[in-house]
Scaffold this motif. Sequence first.
Motif, PDB file in Angstrom:
ATOM      1  N   LEU A 342       0.120 -33.814 -16.756  1.00  0.00           N
ATOM      2  CA  LEU A 342       0.123 -34.406 -18.091  1.00  0.00           C
ATOM      3  C   LEU A 342       0.815 -33.484 -19.106  1.00  0.00           C
ATOM      4  O   LEU A 342       1.551 -33.949 -19.989  1.00  0.00           O
ATOM      5  CB  LEU A 342      -1.310 -34.706 -18.533  1.00  0.00           C
ATOM      6  N   HIS A 343       0.547 -32.197 -18.992  1.00  0.00           N
ATOM      7  CA  HIS A 343       1.185 -31.255 -19.928  1.00  0.00           C
ATOM      8  C   HIS A 343       2.715 -31.284 -19.785  1.00  0.00           C
ATOM      9  O   HIS A 343       3.448 -31.207 -20.789  1.00  0.00           O
ATOM     10  CB  HIS A 343       0.662 -29.828 -19.688  1.00  0.00           C
ATOM     11  N   ARG A 344       3.225 -31.387 -18.570  1.00  0.00           N
ATOM     12  CA  ARG A 344       4.677 -31.409 -18.374  1.00  0.00           C
ATOM     13  C   ARG A 344       5.306 -32.663 -18.993  1.00  0.00           C
ATOM     14  O   ARG A 344       6.389 -32.604 -19.580  1.00  0.00           O
ATOM     15  CB  ARG A 344       5.013 -31.317 -16.885  1.00  0.00           C
ATOM     16  N   ILE A 345       4.627 -33.785 -18.872  1.00  0.00           N
ATOM     17  CA  ILE A 345       5.173 -35.012 -19.475  1.00  0.00           C
ATOM     18  C   ILE A 345       5.176 -34.900 -20.988  1.00  0.00           C
ATOM     19  O   ILE A 345       6.148 -35.315 -21.660  1.00  0.00           O
ATOM     20  CB  ILE A 345       4.334 -36.229 -19.018  1.00  0.00           C
ATOM     21  N   VAL A 346       4.099 -34.332 -21.550  1.00  0.00           N
ATOM     22  CA  VAL A 346       4.056 -34.151 -23.006  1.00  0.00           C
ATOM     23  C   VAL A 346       5.184 -33.230 -23.463  1.00  0.00           C
ATOM     24  O   VAL A 346       5.840 -33.471 -24.499  1.00  0.00           O
ATOM     25  CB  VAL A 346       2.677 -33.609 -23.437  1.00  0.00           C
ATOM     26  N   ASP A 347       5.446 -32.191 -22.707  1.00  0.00           N
ATOM     27  CA  ASP A 347       6.534 -31.273 -23.061  1.00  0.00           C
ATOM     28  C   ASP A 347       7.889 -31.983 -23.026  1.00  0.00           C
ATOM     29  O   ASP A 347       8.767 -31.733 -23.881  1.00  0.00           O
ATOM     30  CB  ASP A 347       6.550 -30.075 -22.110  1.00  0.00           C
ATOM     31  N   GLU A 348       8.083 -32.890 -22.025  1.00  0.00           N
ATOM     32  CA  GLU A 348       9.344 -33.623 -21.935  1.00  0.00           C
ATOM     33  C   GLU A 348       9.552 -34.534 -23.148  1.00  0.00           C
ATOM     34  O   GLU A 348      10.687 -34.779 -23.570  1.00  0.00           O
ATOM     35  CB  GLU A 348       9.386 -34.453 -20.655  1.00  0.00           C
ATOM     36  N   ALA A 350       8.387 -33.957 -26.169  1.00  0.00           N
ATOM     37  CA  ALA A 350       8.128 -33.217 -27.416  1.00  0.00           C
ATOM     38  C   ALA A 350       9.089 -33.631 -28.524  1.00  0.00           C
ATOM     39  O   ALA A 350       8.683 -33.833 -29.685  1.00  0.00           O
ATOM     40  CB  ALA A 350       8.225 -31.717 -27.164  1.00  0.00           C
ATOM     41  N   ILE A 351      10.389 -33.759 -28.207  1.00  0.00           N
ATOM     42  CA  ILE A 351      11.367 -34.142 -29.221  1.00  0.00           C
ATOM     43  C   ILE A 351      11.081 -35.546 -29.749  1.00  0.00           C
ATOM     44  O   ILE A 351      11.157 -35.806 -30.955  1.00  0.00           O
ATOM     45  CB  ILE A 351      12.792 -34.039 -28.645  1.00  0.00           C
ATOM     46  N   GLU A 359       1.427 -36.162 -33.638  1.00  0.00           N
ATOM     47  CA  GLU A 359       0.717 -34.969 -33.193  1.00  0.00           C
ATOM     48  C   GLU A 359      -0.059 -35.301 -31.919  1.00  0.00           C
ATOM     49  O   GLU A 359      -0.756 -36.320 -31.867  1.00  0.00           O
ATOM     50  CB  GLU A 359      -0.247 -34.506 -34.276  1.00  0.00           C
ATOM     51  N   VAL A 360       0.072 -34.452 -30.898  1.00  0.00           N
ATOM     52  CA  VAL A 360      -0.638 -34.639 -29.628  1.00  0.00           C
ATOM     53  C   VAL A 360      -1.855 -33.718 -29.616  1.00  0.00           C
ATOM     54  O   VAL A 360      -1.712 -32.502 -29.820  1.00  0.00           O
ATOM     55  CB  VAL A 360       0.264 -34.359 -28.421  1.00  0.00           C
TER      56      VAL A 360
END
Length: 490
Positions: A342-348, A350-351, A359-360
């Motif tokens: 989940l963290h990796r998808i949120v990082d993808e 981010a823009i 805000e996440v």
Amino acid sequence: MSIRFRLLLSFTSVVVVSVILFISTAYLLSVAVTGDFRSINSFYNIHYSLHPLSEEEETIFIDMKYLAKHDPEKLKDQLVLEQFDMQLKMVQAGLVVRENNKLIYTAPIFENVNIAHILPQYDLSNNSIRNTMNAGSHFFSYAKFDFYFSPDAGDKGSIFVIRERSPFAEVVRTLLPILIIVFVAILLLTGFLLYRYVTRKIVQPLDGLRQSAEHIKDGDLTFELRSTSKDEVGQLVMTFEQMRKQLYDSIQLQLHYEENRKQLLSNISHDLRTPITTIKGYAEGIMDGVTNTQEKLDKYVGAIHTRASDMERLVDELLFYSKLDLKKEPFSFEQVELSGFLHRIVDELAIEFDNHAVEVSWEQAFLEEWFVLADREKLKRVIMNLFDNCLKYMNQDPKIITIGIEKQGELAVVKIADNGPGIQQESLPHIFERFYREEPSRSRAAGGSGLGLAIAQQIIEGQGGTIWATSELGQGTSICFTLKIFVDRR
């Protein structure tokens, strides 16, 4: 021939055969007890006939009657009487001769019986003749003839041919008609009760099956069967009822699919008509020379490209959903560490989140690594669709997306919530249906195809999980789904 008639015929045959066997057994048993093996006909003749004698006894008795009528004095000759008695002894009978009230001859076989006290009175007309008599536990059948030794002197005489009978045979002869009647009555009653029981337990359920089959033949699948027993017929009725229900459900599902197909075609036509109309309008503008500057031409071409991309995305999502719905899209399961995934998808994204001022927020820090069995690419598509819905519909500041993970037994529960406008309660059960839009005009303006949540549901359920939504108007919407936690059982 119906089953009901066959059962009635079978029970009737059983009754008739049983009665015949019972009567035959009774006759043979009585003959065996009395010792008279030569003539079954004498069984009731002994009790009811005027001459209860066998053929040999009857011959001897006739000879003695002849003497009594023509030469009665010879019946006082002991030698003659002994000869007659010897002949009777050969057929298991005995002779008694009486003069007035005195016995002048008594067969030796009656020495232990007070035979004089049980002999019947004189009946010189020989009209009233009894055929049985008993002395204590001894039973006798007899034939007698009354006459005059000397008519002038008035000396009366009687000849008795007597045979001892079995007490059991007498009882049997007396009770046999009653026993036969009772036996036949019991058989008839038993047969009737069995017939009613079998009819109720077998014939009526089968008749219900026939009626249900006729209703099904006529296209009526609402005729319900009820089983009142758990035997083989009851199980047959229950199986037939289950078949009817499955057939009914299958037809209802087919009708539902047909309705969905019509709705799908309508939705596709509606969703494609708008971009096609736009593309056609811009293309006609270019053809008519409206784009007389490079800036206008670029704008028109860009609009055509955007609408064509929307159509391509719609067709791709529709094709992907159809594969999922028809179980033709294979799943490739592997271990996925849920929190890091989940963290990796949120990082993808981010823009994208920054562009929308979103805000996440994470509900808690996940210190423990939870591995789930999932198809990585398809699970990513589910998360992306849920985030996409959040971005489309959040219309108030600050825009916040909250992500949470919790463990429930062997399942991991993922929650993605926003603080958007929310969904009406009557619309909430329908949001996972394909092409469903709570407000169609607003959804089309947001660029939604109506397939995102439907695809998410197909993917989650295909991985053995469930997905649901909760929402409050003005408070936001939460989408939750479950995945199986991987357990190493080696």
